[in-house]
Scaffold this active site. Structure first.
Site, PDB file in Angstrom:
ATOM      1  N   ASP A 183       0.438  -0.648   0.071  1.00 38.99           N
ATOM      2  CA  ASP A 183      -0.227  -0.032  -0.091  1.00 38.99           C
ATOM      3  C   ASP A 183       1.002   1.081   0.443  1.00 38.99           C
ATOM      4  O   ASP A 183       2.157   0.932   0.020  1.00 38.99           O
ATOM      5  CB  ASP A 183      -1.088   0.260   1.199  1.00 38.99           C
ATOM      6  N   SER A 184       0.356   2.179  -0.261  1.00 36.96           N
ATOM      7  CA  SER A 184       0.906   3.244  -0.398  1.00 36.96           C
ATOM      8  C   SER A 184       0.778   3.510   0.522  1.00 36.96           C
ATOM      9  O   SER A 184       2.783   4.688   1.183  1.00 36.96           O
ATOM     10  CB  SER A 184       0.346   4.616  -1.010  1.00 36.96           C
TER      11      SER A 184
ATOM     12  N   CYS B 108      -3.605  -0.553  -2.537  1.00 39.72           N
ATOM     13  CA  CYS B 108      -4.168   1.147  -2.912  1.00 39.72           C
ATOM     14  C   CYS B 108      -4.860   1.087  -4.076  1.00 39.72           C
ATOM     15  O   CYS B 108      -4.398   0.226  -5.015  1.00 39.72           O
ATOM     16  CB  CYS B 108      -2.475   1.161  -2.501  1.00 39.72           C
TER      17      CYS B 108
ATOM     18  N   GLU C   7      -6.537  10.396   8.425  1.00 37.59           N
ATOM     19  CA  GLU C   7      -5.036  10.787   8.440  1.00 37.59           C
ATOM     20  C   GLU C   7      -4.756  11.842   9.731  1.00 37.59           C
ATOM     21  O   GLU C   7      -4.392  10.957  11.248  1.00 37.59           O
ATOM     22  CB  GLU C   7      -4.179  10.902   8.116  1.00 37.59           C
TER      23      GLU C   7
ATOM     24  N   CYS D 279     -11.201   3.226  -1.995  1.00 30.44           N
ATOM     25  CA  CYS D 279     -10.055   4.183  -1.494  1.00 30.44           C
ATOM     26  C   CYS D 279     -10.487   3.170   0.235  1.00 30.44           C
ATOM     27  O   CYS D 279     -10.436   3.176   1.034  1.00 30.44           O
ATOM     28  CB  CYS D 279      -9.995   5.225  -1.092  1.00 30.44           C
TER      29      CYS D 279
ATOM     30  N   HIS E 292      -8.710   3.998   2.568  1.00 29.42           N
ATOM     31  CA  HIS E 292      -9.168   4.978   4.119  1.00 29.42           C
ATOM     32  C   HIS E 292     -10.611   4.983   4.490  1.00 29.42           C
ATOM     33  O   HIS E 292     -10.830   5.439   5.125  1.00 29.42           O
ATOM     34  CB  HIS E 292      -8.457   6.478   3.601  1.00 29.42           C
TER      35      HIS E 292
END
Lengths: 261, 261
Positions: free
Chosen positions: A9-10, A72, A151, A183, A185
């Site tokens: 993942d990034s 990702c 985040e 995504c 997140h």
């Protein structure tokens, strides 16, 4: 051979995929790599995203691993075909499984997709959905602020509520019955998104769909699988963020730093 | 020799510095480099920020340039001393000039600083202010969402207003009379910040202070200075963002791509 599963993942968002894989395959060891020195990928160009992804997967396969999961969405969008061509182990992405699930779920054929700017721009979800369900109407929305809001741990903040409403406004008019969270997140915002759009809309989470797709020819049965975590920057930040994505029993005790440039 | 001025930033924010330099030195040519493939720097580690900054400045000095301006607060915070040691041309940063201006401006010695997580964590503003004004009280606040909000052009959005209020709340209690905007993106939010804190607070903008600090031993007088723009990723995005930071007569007609990794 008893090789681990590799996950790329990034950053830390792919830990949602790790969690789902660990649930389904509790005996498997896992090597996770997050390219935290160069994140986010979501607003970068195709060439850069693809180059970075290949560099990181090249590193993962040196362990070696028996399968690589591209956790990702943005990396999946731009690098999945070239990765599949390059390596002779299975490479699993997050886009195709989510698109497939959405096509099976929708009744009215109207599917929304939320993603980073780069994922949406790539058109990967639109293509994947139309390949399976040519008559589907797909409504893609780039929502680039969701990642920084997650985040910053502002999940329940009134500003987040306002921004979720703002991004989802076009979807509310389109009478979608299914929404892909494109995504890793975004599942953290699932409750808020569901509240905004109404309970009747089916929400497809790419981490779960991706884990459901994995089939292993030989499964490990060990009771003490080995989880290794690697990042390209800032171990402490990664450990802090991990608490948002992982249950406490999976939290990394040790994270290793590997420079990628 | 008629060399250009070099300006480095992690992305497009440093264009606010370019604008101020162009105003003061209209005859000077400029080479601007934005490391857009690896931005943002503001939430990365000291080692990574310093390594990236050195790589980019190494590139800038090959033109060559007669002076290097580090227009990014985060890069200034972590790399300025090693850059000054390494190169035998002047290296100007954004931190020291802003700290100096704040020390000259404050009456009650209570100074607020807004910056990225990495800039604030570095303690660079606290150190620079205390070196000049040991009795000062410095109140540093990390405000990591300001950059994505500006990049999404949500300057006047109610969510931005809520987040500005949230980040500034601690400063309102501390009776500061001076506030440093310690990130090149933040001047775009200056009006909202000023409205939230009240007009009596003096706002110090690091782009202006940095440009004021530059003194050139020999100035160019050409009426057709040459502005060159280089980025490590996504030319179109940079050109789009440039419109938020530059007046129309300075907008880049051409942007060049240079991979940094």
């Amino acid at each position: 051979m008893n090789l681990p599963i590799g996950i790329f993942d990034s950053g830390a968002g792919g830990l949602t995929v790790l969690r789902e894989i660990a649930k389904r395959f509790p005996g498997e060891s896992i090597v996770y790599f997050g390219d935290t020195a160069r994140l986010p990928y979501g607003d970068k160009s195709q060439d850069t995203i693809s180059r970075y992804t290949h560099q990181c997967v090249n590193y993962l396969v040196t362990f070696p691993v028996k399968i690589v999961v591209i956790a990702c969405n943005t990396a999946s969008a731009y690098a999945i075909h070239s990765l599949k061509d390059k390596f002779n182990i299975p490479v699993i992405d997050v886009v195709a499984p989510s698109a497939q699930k959405a096509c099976k779920t929708t009744v009215n054929g109207r599917i929304g997709v939320l993603g980073t700017a780069a994922t949406i721009r790539s058109g990967c979800y639109q293509r994947a959905i139309h390949a399976m369900l040519p008559q589907a109407n797909v409504f893609p929305i780039a929502s680039p602020l969701f990642v920084p809001l997650v985040e910053e741990n502002l999940i329940a903040h009134p500003a987040t509520e306002l921004l979720v409403k703002e991004y989802l406004k076009p979807l509310q008019l389109e009478k979608i019955d299914t929404l892909i969270l494109g995504c890793t997140h975004y599942p953290v915002l699932k409750e808020l998104i569901s509240k905004t759009l109404g309970d009747s809309i089916q929400i497809i989470d790419s981490a779960t769909c991706c884990a459901d797709t994995i089939s292993l020819t030989s499964q490990n049965k060990t009771e003490t699988p080995n989880y290794q975590f690697f990042v390209s920057d800032d171990i402490e930040r990664f450990q802090r963020l991990a608490t948002a994505f992982l249950p406490s029993n999976l939290l990394p005790l040790k994270v290793n730093l590997i420079a990628m440039d």
